[in-house]
Design an enzyme around this catalytic site. Structure first.
Site: not given
Lengths: 478, 296
Positions: A325-327, A322-323
């Site tokens: 995915w953010h950038g 998830s982390g």
């Protein structure tokens, strides 16, 4: 085309009018119009991105049918992996290529080896993370026999490209959105009114709260070496408000816009900063993404079955992904890792489903315990947000170190602070409105009739006044 | 559907009417209260953009106030002049910078370009007429709308804290200590620029309005050209510039200091003086005003 732009202000009424008047309730025409409008909307960002969007749409449309038609399980799996591989491949190249290259080079240099890999000048296509996950949810649901393939290409394309959710979500599911696309929409007065209200609230959150808090957060983060601990705390809180206002504001505008066309999108934020624990926070923050990871990654990895260690492992994987995915930055990975650490106690002691209802439901105020839980949870998320916002790990660590000094107890001060007075007041009013509206879909959903116009006026006035930034004339013009 | 549209439009109408009302109330109050009174009752005033802003050090010239500001087109100078003329009866002469780049179409960007509009509109909005507002509105609606909101917010704040003085917000002498001429010479390349000869009719129009308003008050108007380096690229439109001067500003006094002799180290760059050059030129200008100008 941004939601808070003049172009969108012109675009939306035109599409709305054509949709309800020109299509005369014909489902096919409704969907064609929305699809054309969506492609136009997306091409306003950069027409070249359209090609990738159309390719992704074609890919999942085709592989979806192939998955469904395959009798052989191995062939089903093959088509599934083709879709996943190509989709994630594109995402990997556009979003993460430079990150991998530079991280690999940095890793080699730590080992004393010199590497000189060229990075690519790649423009990140807008919304690629969102529509990729959209398409993946469709093919995975097909593989799991949860849905049948959509053979009408227009309908399927609209599912992928529906303009309100195209650039910033929510990440929709075929099981939720496709049935609505396949059904003729009739105009619903209360839905449309609700939609407009949600758009207005979203604009207020984005333009007034997020953009103004961003200005102060940027001042403090960009000069964090020069500020006291108390100022750094203020900067982190401003960022927390910025990211919430920005992201949930955009989601509100997306949901409200969809409602104008008779379509309900998945709720994406449910007052996360009123959470009493981290597990509750993650049930209320970016709901469409966390539920996507739960359904398509956590559960296939084994989920909560297989004992506590399996749960811990799977939880870490989810948060790290998830982390990421953010950038494409190590700071996002650390942010994910930190959140995984936060949630560990509740995973281990099985308390992660303690607070399912909204806090102080039916009451005006929280109890002292609830309040302290909210403050503690908020503090933990703000600490993690520092990594999310920082330029790199060193910056984040220095920022946090700067907080825990004697200057934490000094009076905060930062450049431009004298202009922050009205923003403090507006933020407090905002939090109060959010608190009293926490049992609704969005804060002003159930405002009583006689107060409506006063509220609308207040919101529009603040958008008008606070929607523009003071311009510093730094350009030395001759 | 009909009910939705009717209700939506009627509520928007009410809200917009209230917004307009508030805007008018704030504008009227600021118009009445904002002060342009200059200290020490000067008799000379200098207006313009960065050229005179950096060329004329008014602390060295008795009785002169420099209100030039970098990046300022005549549209905003005109708004400034309205207030300054109203509040300063001591003024006898106004010097207005008139140089090569100010006739160029690029000045339109300085009038309604995003950076300039958002920066200047809040300061001068209370002076602007309907026509002035309409000019900005029709050329850049999006940033005009942004500037309107910002202007209301800033002006309301100023009304609340009783900050009525405009003088410190509308220009003044600025200086640089260094000279970039050496580094510019190393990379100097003459680049032909055909766009500089295209005239900005808006900028010329507002210069005429400035001159008209000043003369209507019985004040002497003089166009000046501040010192320029011999390699100033703006000279490319010199013929067009001189022709405009002769035709559109015939009969207006004109002082051309562009060829004022200065060493390279007195220039910040090819079109601006540094503080060294400003001291030299300002002392000369002071002497000129005392000995020659006042007798003309």
């Amino acid at each position: 085309m941004l939601f808070n732009s003049l172009n969108f202000l012109i675009f939306l009424p035109i599409v709305f009018s054509l949709y309800w008047f020109a299509t005369k309730g014909n489902l096919r025409l409704q969907n064609i119009l929305l699809l054309v409008a969506s492609y136009y909307f997306y091409s306003c960002w950069d027409w070249r991105f359209m090609l990738l969007l159309i390719f992704s749409t074609l890919l999942d449309y085709y592989t979806g049918i192939k998955i469904y038609e395959s009798v052989n399980h191995r062939k089903k799996l093959m088509w599934l992996w083709i879709s996943i591989g190509i989709n994630l491949g594109f995402l990997g190249v556009f979003k993460y290529y430079n990150f991998f290259v530079t991280s690999f080079a940095d890793g080699l240099s730590i080992l004393g080896l010199k590497a000189n890999f060229g990075t690519l000048q790649i423009i990140l296509p807008v919304g690629i993370s969102f529509y990729t996950f959209h398409g993946l949810s469709y093919v995975i649901d097909l593989y799991k026999d949860r849905i049948k393939p959509e053979r009408n290409f227009i309908n399927y394309s609209l599912f992928v490209s529906f303009f309100p959710l195209l650039v910033a979500g929510p990440i929709e599911r075929a099981t939720h959105l496709l049935p609505q696309i396949l059904k003729k929409r009739e105009f619903d007065y209360s839905k449309a009114v609700n939609g407009l209200r949600q758009i207005l609230w979203g604009l207020f959150k984005k333009i007034v709260i997020a953009d103004n808090c961003a200005e102060f957060a940027n001042t403090i983060f960009n000069n964090s070496d020069h500020y006291s601990g108390s100022t750094l705390v203020l900067g982190a809180v401003f960022f927390a408000l910025q990211i919430y206002g920005d992201f949930s504001g955009y989601s509100d505008i997306a949901l409200g816009t969809a409602r104008l066309f008779g379509i309900d999108l998945l709720r994406n934020f449910a007052f996360p900063y009123f959470s009493r624990d981290i597990a509750e926070f993650w049930r209320r923050w970016h709901i469409s993404l966390s539920s996507w990871f739960k359904d398509y990654l956590y559960i296939p990895l084994g989920g909560s079955k297989g004992g506590t260690w399996m749960k811990i492992r799977n939880t870490f994987i989810i948060f790290l992904v998830s982390g990421f995915w953010h950038g494409a930055n190590w700071t996002f990975i650390v942010w994910g890792f930190l959140n995984a650490l936060y949630i560990m106690p509740s995973i281990i002691f099985n308390t992660n489903r303690n607070n399912l209802d909204i806090v102080a439901k039916g009451k005006y105020l929280p109890t002292l315990k609830e309040f302290s839980d909210i403050v503690l949870t908020f503090s933990l998320t703000v600490l993690a947000w520092i990594f999310f916002r920082a330029n790199n790990i060193t910056h984040a660590i220095n920022f946090i170190s700067g907080i825990f000094t004697e200057s934490l107890f000094s009076k905060p001060f930062f450049k431009g602070m004298d202009g922050a007075g009205p923003i403090y007041i507006i933020c407090i009013i905002f939090i109060i409105i959010e608190w009293f509206g926490r049992e609704s879909q969005f804060a002003i959903e159930k405002v009583r009739l006689k107060y409506n116009i006063a509220l609308y006026f207040f919101l529009i006035l603040t958008i008008f006044w606070f929607g523009s930034k003071d311009q510093q004339f730094i350009y030395f013009q001759f | 559907m009909k009910k939705f549209i009717v209700k939506f439009l009627s509520q928007i109408l009410v809200i917009l009417s209230l917004l307009v009302l508030i805007t008018l109330v704030i504008t009227q109050n600021t118009l009445a209260k904002f002060e342009y009174k200059l200290a020490d009752s000067p008799q000379y005033l200098v207006l313009g953009h960065s050229h005179p802003e950096m060329a004329i050090n008014d602390s060295l010239i008795k009785g002169l106030k420099n209100l030039s500001e970098q990046g300022e087109s005549y549209f905003y100078t005109y708004q400034k002049v309205k207030g300054v003329l109203r509040d300063n009866n001591s003024l006898k002469t106004v010097f207005i910078e008139f140089t090569n780049n100010q006739i160029s179409e690029r000045m339109n960007e300085w009038t309604w370009g995003k950076d300039y509009l958002i920066y200047r509109y809040p300061t001068y909005s209370n002076s602007m007429s309907f026509d002035d507002n309409f000019l900005l509105f029709k050329n850049n609606f999006e940033d005009y709308y942004t500037s309107l909101g910002l202007s209301q917010k800033k002006n309301l704040k100023r009304l609340l804290v009783k900050d009525y003085s405009q003088i410190n917000k509308i220009g003044g002498y600025e200086y640089r200590t260094e000279s970039k001429i050496d580094s510019l010479e190393k990379h100097y390349k003459y680049v032909k620029d055909s766009t500089i000869s295209k005239i900005s009719s808006v900028n010329v129009y507002y210069l005429k309005k400035i001159i008209h308003d000043i003369k209507a008050k019985g004040i002497r108007v003089v166009l000046i050209r501040s010192p320029l380096h011999r390699k100033y690229l703006g000279y490319q439109n010199e013929k067009v510039y001189l022709k405009l001067l002769k035709t559109e500003f015939k009969g207006i006094e004109y002082l051309d200091f562009s060829k004022f002799k200065l060493n390279d180290n007195a220039f910040f760059d090819y079109e601006h003086l540094n503080n060294k050059g400003a001291i030299i030129f300002s002392k000369f200008f002071d002497t000129y005003l005392k000995n020659k100008f006042s007798k003309e």
